[in-house]
Every structure is written in structure tokens, then in C-alpha cells.
Enzyme design. Structure first.
Site, mmCIF file in Angstrom:
data_model
loop_
_atom_site.group_PDB
_atom_site.id
_atom_site.type_symbol
_atom_site.label_atom_id
_atom_site.label_comp_id
_atom_site.label_asym_id
_atom_site.label_seq_id
_atom_site.Cartn_x
_atom_site.Cartn_y
_atom_site.Cartn_z
ATOM 1 N N ASP A 13 112.381 -29.716 -71.098
ATOM 2 C CA ASP A 13 112.841 -29.947 -72.469
ATOM 3 C C ASP A 13 112.968 -31.465 -72.677
ATOM 4 O O ASP A 13 113.326 -32.191 -71.737
ATOM 5 C CB ASP A 13 114.205 -29.265 -72.711
ATOM 6 C CG ASP A 13 114.466 -29.030 -74.193
ATOM 7 O OD1 ASP A 13 114.515 -27.863 -74.619
ATOM 8 O OD2 ASP A 13 114.578 -30.037 -74.924
ATOM 9 N N THR A 38 108.577 -24.526 -84.356
ATOM 10 C CA THR A 38 107.409 -24.671 -85.248
ATOM 11 C C THR A 38 107.909 -24.503 -86.686
ATOM 12 O O THR A 38 107.693 -23.467 -87.316
ATOM 13 C CB THR A 38 106.342 -23.596 -84.941
ATOM 14 O OG1 THR A 38 106.996 -22.317 -84.853
ATOM 15 C CG2 THR A 38 105.615 -23.888 -83.650
ATOM 16 N N ARG A 86 110.317 -11.902 -79.982
ATOM 17 C CA ARG A 86 110.996 -10.956 -80.876
ATOM 18 C C ARG A 86 112.454 -10.850 -80.436
ATOM 19 O O ARG A 86 112.948 -9.781 -80.098
ATOM 20 C CB ARG A 86 110.340 -9.565 -80.773
ATOM 21 C CG ARG A 86 109.183 -9.358 -81.711
ATOM 22 C CD ARG A 86 108.618 -7.964 -81.576
ATOM 23 N NE ARG A 86 107.614 -7.665 -82.581
ATOM 24 C CZ ARG A 86 106.797 -6.635 -82.531
ATOM 25 N NH1 ARG A 86 106.864 -5.815 -81.474
ATOM 26 N NH2 ARG A 86 105.896 -6.414 -83.482
ATOM 27 N N VAL A 87 113.113 -12.016 -80.409
ATOM 28 C CA VAL A 87 114.499 -12.008 -79.919
ATOM 29 C C VAL A 87 115.463 -12.226 -81.071
ATOM 30 O O VAL A 87 115.160 -12.930 -82.027
ATOM 31 C CB VAL A 87 114.712 -13.100 -78.842
ATOM 32 C CG1 VAL A 87 113.942 -12.763 -77.589
ATOM 33 C CG2 VAL A 87 114.341 -14.481 -79.355
ATOM 34 N N LYS A 130 103.293 -11.504 -86.488
ATOM 35 C CA LYS A 130 104.603 -12.130 -86.271
ATOM 36 C C LYS A 130 105.172 -12.679 -87.577
ATOM 37 O O LYS A 130 106.319 -12.422 -87.941
ATOM 38 C CB LYS A 130 104.490 -13.254 -85.245
ATOM 39 C CG LYS A 130 105.739 -14.106 -85.110
ATOM 40 C CD LYS A 130 106.958 -13.314 -84.680
ATOM 41 C CE LYS A 130 108.203 -14.197 -84.699
ATOM 42 N NZ LYS A 130 109.435 -13.454 -84.399
ATOM 43 N N ARG A 137 110.885 -8.552 -93.677
ATOM 44 C CA ARG A 137 112.359 -8.493 -93.723
ATOM 45 C C ARG A 137 112.872 -9.349 -94.878
ATOM 46 O O ARG A 137 113.825 -8.983 -95.558
ATOM 47 C CB ARG A 137 112.948 -8.972 -92.403
ATOM 48 C CG ARG A 137 114.462 -8.772 -92.336
ATOM 49 C CD ARG A 137 114.958 -8.839 -90.931
ATOM 50 N NE ARG A 137 116.400 -8.751 -90.790
ATOM 51 C CZ ARG A 137 117.088 -7.617 -90.620
ATOM 52 N NH1 ARG A 137 116.452 -6.443 -90.630
ATOM 53 N NH2 ARG A 137 118.401 -7.639 -90.459
ATOM 54 N N CYS A 171 114.383 -18.101 -88.447
ATOM 55 C CA CYS A 171 113.118 -17.359 -88.549
ATOM 56 C C CYS A 171 112.780 -16.926 -89.971
ATOM 57 O O CYS A 171 111.747 -17.299 -90.520
ATOM 58 C CB CYS A 171 113.196 -16.099 -87.684
ATOM 59 S SG CYS A 171 113.852 -16.356 -86.062
ATOM 60 N N LYS A 224 111.654 -19.227 -92.827
ATOM 61 C CA LYS A 224 110.493 -20.090 -92.496
ATOM 62 C C LYS A 224 109.196 -19.298 -92.424
ATOM 63 O O LYS A 224 108.149 -19.725 -92.933
ATOM 64 C CB LYS A 224 110.768 -20.763 -91.150
ATOM 65 C CG LYS A 224 109.558 -21.281 -90.406
ATOM 66 C CD LYS A 224 109.902 -21.916 -89.083
ATOM 67 C CE LYS A 224 110.319 -20.944 -88.035
ATOM 68 N NZ LYS A 224 109.190 -20.362 -87.279
ATOM 69 N N TYR A 246 125.241 -18.636 -90.132
ATOM 70 C CA TYR A 246 124.297 -18.032 -91.069
ATOM 71 C C TYR A 246 124.444 -16.523 -91.155
ATOM 72 O O TYR A 246 123.950 -15.898 -92.111
ATOM 73 C CB TYR A 246 122.864 -18.434 -90.733
ATOM 74 C CG TYR A 246 122.196 -17.665 -89.617
ATOM 75 C CD1 TYR A 246 122.292 -18.105 -88.303
ATOM 76 C CD2 TYR A 246 121.442 -16.527 -89.870
ATOM 77 C CE1 TYR A 246 121.663 -17.417 -87.270
ATOM 78 C CE2 TYR A 246 120.811 -15.827 -88.840
ATOM 79 C CZ TYR A 246 120.931 -16.283 -87.542
ATOM 80 O OH TYR A 246 120.321 -15.594 -86.513
#
Ligand code: SAJ
Length: 427
Positions: free
Chosen positions: A45, A102, A163-164, A214, A221, A268, A271, A328
Site C-alpha cells: 500500500d 477506482t 462483492r463485499v 459489477k 440497487r 460503491c 459511483k 453513510y
């Protein structure tokens, strides 16, 4: 035996060395799970603090996360997981998993600079046959571009979108089916790799279909959330109770309306619709409209607050408004794209003095009564479990005006003596 067969063998016997680039909500859990499965894993990282935390066996993400903090301590103690900021650690990698952000930029176009930097830095060190598995969410067509930029003959590129969901990261990685977008050899290698952790089905397809899948599963949703939110606005306008209407709709076995709310946050959902739309030559009107509806919600709740302050004869200019829940969503400390931020901006523009209280977020927690002392309005923005037990009669005694705006249907039926506005509760 071909290089690819040897690599597949090393993956199956867990002798393969795995490097995970990006130790955030996606990369760190994945690194821990592969180390726990028996692989030697090196995390990379660019944030030194993140690297130090991992090497100090100190879980750097939400402390409420089940399993993973203890699992990370164990695999780090066993020496199966280490972290560094030096991309040179990729020199002997057999597998590289890329899980860097991203995002989209202010004009809602993909900003893949972190991804390109990560791949550029990584590929300069890679030697023999290597599997590169990208988990970051990609706009459709990106894998084709990356193959042109980085697809050396000995690199096998696969797209394996994450998909977490925070709060269930380990369970998701073990039990949620995954899609693998890759061609022939890369697909075989990615199947061998992910089946070591994921016990659910792995679905192989072409990279473009995986990229669309994806982005679209999150855009779907977003549309579902926009429907719930627009239904709330409809019920307010018609003088009905959306929470009762929603409950009735959901008695239909093949319907499920999500919960209305003050907006759509997280890293997610806000975006991914823009990533899906980024390369289109047509207008995706439904997706655009859903984004507009969800982005309007924090402003609508702010307007409900201003209306309630006026009804309570409180001066809007200088009114102290305490937003309860700056995360959030419920029961997390994650503030990424929180609707509370847009709500705050609108209220500040109207002249209010906006403050936050959130039991999950450092700097905004402490004693609730102290936080609400002298306030003119309380606005419930996240549905934290703690908020369901608030004694509003007690709170009302310390507030200057008793205004309660409830964007999560937490405090319904309205507490006595309060000027109450509930999202989706028509007057
Ligand atoms: N929200 C509502 N009403 C609802 C559900 C959510 O207003 O009924 C709001 C939340 O408060 C939040 C936003 O929507 O502000 C997003 O919440 P989310 O429950 O969709 O959770 P996320 O952001 O963690 O989304 C992730 C996504 N997972 C991945 O991208 C891998 C999403 O695909 C999942 O559907 C979601 O988790 C999930 O189901 O938990």
C-alpha cells in the site's frame, strides 16, 4: 509441464506467493483470507500508516468487523501476512491481486490513475508467468485497455470484482458467489485461486460481461433505492405513510421495496452507475434519474428541517441543528459519501449552525444529552441501533426548540411535544 500449468499447480498447493496491492476494505480482507488459507501473502500500500498497522497486527478498518481483526493478528503472527510500500516486493510474486480505488472525478468520469500507477509499478518488477487479478470496480472496456497496456505474454489478466459489504467482509469472501471475467488460461488460474477462499460458485465469463455485471448490480440497487425514495416523496405529497405502504407492498411475495432514506452513500453505489454509463454513446435516462433522485434526498431532508424550525418559531439563522449519524449507513463508522455532508451544506447555506453526533465516529461521539443541549433541531440521518432507544422526553428538556426530523423512521410514532417531520410521513 507449461509455465501456466506450473503456476496452476503452485496455486493449488498454496505454494504460490500472493501480492495484494491496496489494503483497503477490499484488499486487506482478501489478503487476510488468502493468508488464512495457507498462502504467503505480501500486502502493498502507498499509505505508510496502513502498512505499519498491518505489520503491527492492528486492524485499521472498522473495529466492528467480525472475524478479520483476530484473523489478521494470527496470520501476521505466523508470518503469513506482511505489508510494505515497496513495489519491489512483487519481484517473486506468482499472483498479484489489485484492489485500489477506482473513483469517478467531479465530472463523473472514471479516474483510474491509482489503478494504472499500481499496475505500472507492479509490472516493472514481475518476472515469469503471473496471474494478475483485478478486484477494483472497472468501467466496461477497461480490461481491454489494460490488456493493451500491460498484457505481456507471461501475464494472465483476470477481472474478479469484489462483492463485499462492510460488516460481513469475511462471510462475503467465503460465501458469496463471484464472477470471473477472463479468457482461457487466466480463467483457469483465477478459478484455482479464488476457490481456495470462496466456497460458493465461481462464474466465468468474458471480461466485458464481468465489467458490466459489477457496475450494473450496483446501478440496479441505486435504482431500487431511488424507487423507495421517490415513493417516500409521493406519500408525503399524498398525505400517506410510506413505511406502512412499503410494508404492504412487501407482503407481496415477489416484491421487495427497500427502505427510503436521506440519500445514498458509501463507496460503491453512488459511483458505479457513472462507471457503467461512462463509455456509452446513448443516454441511460433511468440510471441518471435514479442518481438525481438519490442525490436530492439529503436536500429534501434539509428542507423538512427548515420547515419544522419555522413551525417551531425558531430563527433559522443561527439555529443549532444536530445531525444524528454522520456515517453513510447504520452501525458503521464509514463516512464515505455520507448524505449527512450534503444535508449539512444545505443547512449551512440557510444560515444554520450544524453539528454532528455519531456514536460510531471518533470526534463526533460522547454524551448525547450534551450534544443536544441547547439545540433547536435534531435530525436522524443514520439508523444506528443506539438511536432507537433515545428518550425524547429527556432529550426535549435540554433542547432549545423541540424539533425532530427523522429520515430513517427511527423515532416514529412522533414523540409528544416535538415538531416532528418524518421522511415519507405525509401531514
Ligand atoms: N440505503 C437506504 N435504504 C436501504 C438500503 C440502503 O437508504 O434500504 C442506503 C444506505 O443508508 C447507504 C446506501 O443506501 O447510504 C448504500 O447502502 P448499501 O446497503 O447498498 O451498502 P453498501 O454501500 O455497503 O453497498 C454494498 C454493495 N456491495 C458491493 O458493492 C460489493 C452493494 O452491492 C450491496 O448490495 C450492499 O453492500 C448490501 O447489500 O449490503
Amino acid at each position: 509441464m507449461s509455465e501456466t500449468d506450473e503456476l496452476e499447480q503452485r496455486i493449488k498447493t498454496k505454494e504460490a506467493k500472493i501480492v495484494v496491492i491496496g489494503l483497503g476494505y477490499v484488499g486487506l480482507p482478501q489478503a487476510v483470507m488468502f493468508a488464512n488459507a495457507g498462502f504467503q501473502v505480501m500486502g502493498i500500500d502507498i499509505c505508510e500508516a496502513r502498512v505499519s498497522a498491518v505489520n503491527a497486527k492492528c486492524w485499521p478498518l472498522d473495529p466492528q468487523e467480525p472475524e478479520l481483526p483476530a484473523m489478521m493478528q494470527e496470520v501476521a503472527h505466523l508470518g503469513k501476512l506482511r505489508a510494505t510500500s515497496d513495489f519491489g516486493a512483487c519481484h517473486d510474486a506468482d499472483v498479484v491481486i489489485v484492489a485500489v480505488p477506482t473513483p469517478v472525478d467531479e465530472s463523473r468520469q472514471p479516474d483510474f490513475s491509482a489503478l494504472v500507477d499500481a499496475l505500472t509499478n507492479t509490472c516493472s518488477y514481475l518476472s515469469s508467468s503471473v496471474l494478475i487479478a483485478i478486484e477494483s470496480t472497472l468501467a466496461p472496456g477497461t480490461m481491454s485497455d489494460l490488456a493493451a497496456m500491460f498484457g505481456e505474454p507471461s501475464f494472465h489478466l483476470a477481472y474478479c470484482p469484489e462483492r463485499v459489504t462492510p460488516g460481513a467482509l469475511a462471510h462475503n469472501l467465503r460465501q458469496v458467489p463471484r464472477v470471473i471475467g477472463a479468457d482461457s488460461e487466466a480463467a483457469i488460474l483465477a478459478m484455482a485461486l479464488y476457490s481456495q477462499v470462496c466456497k460458493a460458485s465461481l462464474y466465468v465469463t468474458d471480461p466485458l460481461s464481468a465489467e458490466i455485471c459489477k457496475c450494473a448490480e450496483n446501478a440496479y440497487r441505486d435504482v431500487q433505492l431511488a424507487f423507495a425514495n421517490e415513493l417516500a416523496l409521493v406519500c408525503e405529497d399524498l398525505g400517506a405513510d410510506v413505511w406502512q405502504v412499503r410494508q404492504l407492498i412487501n407482503t407481496c411475495p415477489w416484491r421487495y421495496v427497500l427502505r427510503p432514506g436521506p440519500g445514498v452513500g458509501g463507496a460503491c453505489i453512488p459511483k458505479d452507475p457513472w462507471l457503467l454509463m461512462s463509455g456509452l454513446s446513448i443516454e441511460a435516462d433511468l440510471l441518471t434519474a435514479a442518481r438525481a433522485t438519490n442525490d436530492w434526498m439529503p436536500h429534501h431532508v434539509a428542507d423538512l428541517t427548515l420547515e419544522a424550525l419555522r413551525e417551531a418559531k425558531a430563527l433559522v439563522g443561527g439555529a443549532i441543528v444536530v445531525i444524528l449519524g454522520v456515517a453513510y449507513k447504520e452501525n458503521t463508522s464509514d463516512m464515505r459519501n455520507s448524505p449527512a455532508l450534503a444535508m449539512m451544506e444545505r443547512l449551512i447555506k440557510a444560515g444554520c449552525d450544524v453539528r454532528f453526533y455519531d456514536p460510531f465516529v471518533d470526534g463526533y461521539n460522547g454524551d448525547l444529552l450534551t450534544a443536544l443541549a441547547g439545540a433547536d433541531a435534531a435530525v436522524i440521518c443514520a439508523g444506528h441501533d443506539d438511536f432507537y432507544g433515545i428518550d425524547w422526553q429527556e432529550v426535549g428538556q435540554v433542547m432549545r426548540h423541540k424539533v425532530l426530523v427523522d429520515a430513517r423512521n427511527v423515532a416514529w410514532p412522533a414523540p409528544r411535544e416535538f415538531v416532528y417531520r418524518g421522511l415519507g410521513h405525509g401531514k
